[in-house]
Scaffold this active site. Sequence first.
Site, PDB file in Angstrom:
ATOM      1  N   ARG A   1      -9.872   0.935   8.411  1.00 52.54           N
ATOM      2  CA  ARG A   1      -9.501  -0.455   8.716  1.00 52.54           C
ATOM      3  C   ARG A   1     -10.576  -1.176   9.492  1.00 52.54           C
ATOM      4  NH1 ARG A   1      -3.253  -1.501   9.249  1.00 52.54           N
ATOM      5  NH2 ARG A   1      -2.664   0.482   8.456  1.00 52.54           N
TER       6      ARG A   1
ATOM      7  N   LYS B   1       0.838  -1.215   0.000  1.00 53.49           N
ATOM      8  CA  LYS B   1       0.000   0.000   0.000  1.00 53.49           C
ATOM      9  C   LYS B   1       0.873   1.266   0.000  1.00 53.49           C
ATOM     10  CE  LYS B   1      -2.137  -1.067   3.866  1.00 53.49           C
ATOM     11  NZ  LYS B   1      -1.488  -2.365   4.191  1.00 53.49           N
TER      12      LYS B   1
ATOM     13  N   ARG C   1      -0.744  -8.769  13.419  1.00 51.00           N
ATOM     14  CA  ARG C   1      -1.293  -7.838  12.417  1.00 51.00           C
ATOM     15  C   ARG C   1      -2.115  -8.587  11.373  1.00 51.00           C
ATOM     16  NH1 ARG C   1       4.072  -5.177  10.733  1.00 51.00           N
ATOM     17  NH2 ARG C   1       2.905  -4.037   9.140  1.00 51.00           N
TER      18      ARG C   1
ATOM     19  N   ARG D   1      11.844  -5.662   4.981  1.00 47.67           N
ATOM     20  CA  ARG D   1      11.618  -4.204   4.882  1.00 47.67           C
ATOM     21  C   ARG D   1      12.574  -3.444   5.796  1.00 47.67           C
ATOM     22  NH1 ARG D   1       5.809  -1.685   5.555  1.00 47.67           N
ATOM     23  NH2 ARG D   1       5.819  -2.881   7.486  1.00 47.67           N
TER      24      ARG D   1
ATOM     25  N   ARG E   1      11.259  -1.819  11.334  1.00 49.15           N
ATOM     26  CA  ARG E   1      10.140  -1.349  12.163  1.00 49.15           C
ATOM     27  C   ARG E   1       9.895  -2.327  13.300  1.00 49.15           C
ATOM     28  NH1 ARG E   1       5.207   0.360   8.258  1.00 49.15           N
ATOM     29  NH2 ARG E   1       4.043  -0.856   9.773  1.00 49.15           N
TER      30      ARG E   1
HETATM   31  P1  AP5 Z   1       4.862  -1.532   1.872  1.00 49.49           P
HETATM   32  O1  AP5 Z   1       4.587  -0.703   0.667  1.00 49.49           O
HETATM   33  O2  AP5 Z   1       5.571  -0.888   3.020  1.00 49.49           O
HETATM   34  O3  AP5 Z   1       3.525  -2.266   2.345  1.00 49.49           O
HETATM   35  P2  AP5 Z   1       2.298  -1.717   3.194  1.00 49.49           P
HETATM   36  O4  AP5 Z   1       1.081  -2.415   2.684  1.00 49.49           O
HETATM   37  O5  AP5 Z   1       2.286  -0.225   3.211  1.00 49.49           O
HETATM   38  O6  AP5 Z   1       2.713  -2.336   4.591  1.00 49.49           O
HETATM   39  P3  AP5 Z   1       2.565  -1.765   6.068  1.00 49.49           P
HETATM   40  O7  AP5 Z   1       3.216  -2.825   6.929  1.00 49.49           O
HETATM   41  O8  AP5 Z   1       3.099  -0.385   6.192  1.00 49.49           O
HETATM   42  O9  AP5 Z   1       1.062  -1.792   6.242  1.00 49.49           O
HETATM   43  P4  AP5 Z   1       0.304  -1.872   7.556  1.00 49.49           P
HETATM   44  O10 AP5 Z   1      -1.046  -1.652   7.057  1.00 49.49           O
HETATM   45  O11 AP5 Z   1       0.505  -3.088   8.386  1.00 49.49           O
HETATM   46  O12 AP5 Z   1       1.054  -0.762   8.455  1.00 49.49           O
HETATM   47  P5  AP5 Z   1       0.701   0.778   8.721  1.00 49.49           P
HETATM   48  O13 AP5 Z   1       1.976   1.501   8.706  1.00 49.49           O
HETATM   49  O14 AP5 Z   1      -0.405   1.248   7.865  1.00 49.49           O
HETATM   50  O15 AP5 Z   1       5.699  -2.824   1.387  1.00 49.49           O
HETATM   51  C1  AP5 Z   1       6.183  -3.760   2.324  1.00 49.49           C
HETATM   52  C2  AP5 Z   1       7.605  -4.209   1.893  1.00 49.49           C
HETATM   53  O16 AP5 Z   1       7.533  -4.885   0.643  1.00 49.49           O
HETATM   54  C3  AP5 Z   1       8.591  -3.047   1.685  1.00 49.49           C
HETATM   55  O17 AP5 Z   1       9.860  -3.448   2.082  1.00 49.49           O
HETATM   56  C4  AP5 Z   1       8.564  -2.810   0.159  1.00 49.49           C
HETATM   57  O18 AP5 Z   1       9.798  -2.304  -0.297  1.00 49.49           O
HETATM   58  C5  AP5 Z   1       8.291  -4.210  -0.368  1.00 49.49           C
HETATM   59  N1  AP5 Z   1       7.471  -4.214  -1.574  1.00 49.49           N
HETATM   60  C6  AP5 Z   1       6.420  -3.393  -1.879  1.00 49.49           C
HETATM   61  N2  AP5 Z   1       5.895  -3.730  -3.069  1.00 49.49           N
HETATM   62  C7  AP5 Z   1       6.615  -4.812  -3.516  1.00 49.49           C
HETATM   63  C8  AP5 Z   1       6.561  -5.634  -4.694  1.00 49.49           C
HETATM   64  N3  AP5 Z   1       5.638  -5.430  -5.643  1.00 49.49           N
HETATM   65  N4  AP5 Z   1       7.445  -6.648  -4.797  1.00 49.49           N
HETATM   66  C9  AP5 Z   1       8.382  -6.873  -3.844  1.00 49.49           C
HETATM   67  N5  AP5 Z   1       8.505  -6.118  -2.719  1.00 49.49           N
HETATM   68  C10 AP5 Z   1       7.624  -5.104  -2.560  1.00 49.49           C
HETATM   69  O19 AP5 Z   1       0.125   0.674  10.221  1.00 49.49           O
HETATM   70  C11 AP5 Z   1       0.958   0.332  11.297  1.00 49.49           C
HETATM   71  C12 AP5 Z   1       0.133   0.272  12.575  1.00 49.49           C
HETATM   72  O20 AP5 Z   1      -0.467   1.566  12.841  1.00 49.49           O
HETATM   73  C13 AP5 Z   1      -1.057  -0.705  12.557  1.00 49.49           C
HETATM   74  O21 AP5 Z   1      -0.669  -2.028  12.878  1.00 49.49           O
HETATM   75  C14 AP5 Z   1      -1.958  -0.072  13.650  1.00 49.49           C
HETATM   76  O22 AP5 Z   1      -1.492  -0.352  14.935  1.00 49.49           O
HETATM   77  C15 AP5 Z   1      -1.777   1.428  13.391  1.00 49.49           C
HETATM   78  N6  AP5 Z   1      -2.775   1.941  12.417  1.00 49.49           N
HETATM   79  C16 AP5 Z   1      -2.532   2.452  11.175  1.00 49.49           C
HETATM   80  N7  AP5 Z   1      -3.670   2.806  10.570  1.00 49.49           N
HETATM   81  C17 AP5 Z   1      -4.683   2.510  11.446  1.00 49.49           C
HETATM   82  C18 AP5 Z   1      -6.100   2.627  11.403  1.00 49.49           C
HETATM   83  N8  AP5 Z   1      -6.733   3.098  10.287  1.00 49.49           N
HETATM   84  N9  AP5 Z   1      -6.815   2.226  12.472  1.00 49.49           N
HETATM   85  C19 AP5 Z   1      -6.199   1.757  13.591  1.00 49.49           C
HETATM   86  N10 AP5 Z   1      -4.856   1.603  13.699  1.00 49.49           N
HETATM   87  C20 AP5 Z   1      -4.103   1.983  12.630  1.00 49.49           C
END
Ligand code: AP5
Length: 222
Positions: A88, A13, A171, A127, A160
């Site tokens: 979410r 994402k 997660r 990552r 992270r």
């Molecule tokens: P990346 O692009 O970083 O993936 P992502 O889907 O953004 O992953 P996140 O782990 O950031 O998502 P998340 O939803 O768990 O965490 P968030 O920060 O939103 O890609 C991942 C890896 O793969 C990278 O190394 C990248 O280089 C690689 N990659 C990407 N595309 C690729 C491809 N095509 N091929 C190969 N490699 C690739 O949330 C963190 C925490 O915050 C949550 O757990 C929660 O506690 C809180 N939070 C956030 N939003 C909310 C909400 N709305 N409500 C409640 N709590 C929330």
Amino acid sequence: MIFVLLGPPGCGKGTQATRIAQKYGLKATSTGEIIRGQMAAGTEVGKAAQSYVKKGELVPDEVVIAMVKEELRSQSGGPGVVLDGFPRTVNQANSLADILTQSGLRLDGVLNFVVSEEEIVRRLAGRRVCEKCGASYHILFMPPHKEGICDQCGGALIQRADDAPDSVRERLRVYAKQTEPLIVYYRERRLLNDIEGIGTPEEVAVRVESVVDRIARGSRPV
Ligand code: AP5
């Protein structure tokens, strides 16, 4: 234009949100990034969020909804927003609909990234993120030019805390229970667009752009 990016942790994402924002001149808003920023700054919100994030649980709805409300208010009149990681829960999705209606706006589309659990674990294990500017890399798939150093700002690359195996397992569990129901929610509203998330980031970006271009032309999924 307003888009929501949906999908399990590590599905790409954040990677695709940055690309869409650059290509279409939109603002990428990641609730995860905002929360990590608040945690790093040691604000009250950051302190309250810390224990949830570390364990891989969701931060309470009211905290996140207030953040997004403020973010959308500050972007009103701008070219548009890509929401990465919000909503979410069904409650967050209903709140987003209310906020947009109150502002005379509408959600243009939801991009749902479909990636296997095996691939997610590989992506999250490799990552690395910049501790200074938050830019994201992968040690195999998107390595920096110089190992351990951010290409963009020269900051140190770290893992992270919530990418630790226990946290990733939690997660994924939380995603299946609380976020996956949004697939049906948005499909019923004819806003859902599935995107095959496997392939290089460039290959995925081509699929994303074809969907965004179609939505921009005004046609919705059937
Ligand atoms: P990346 O692009 O970083 O993936 P992502 O889907 O953004 O992953 P996140 O782990 O950031 O998502 P998340 O939803 O768990 O965490 P968030 O920060 O939103 O890609 C991942 C890896 O793969 C990278 O190394 C990248 O280089 C690689 N990659 C990407 N595309 C690729 C491809 N095509 N091929 C190969 N490699 C690739 O949330 C963190 C925490 O915050 C949550 O757990 C929660 O506690 C809180 N939070 C956030 N939003 C909310 C909400 N709305 N409500 C409640 N709590 C929330």
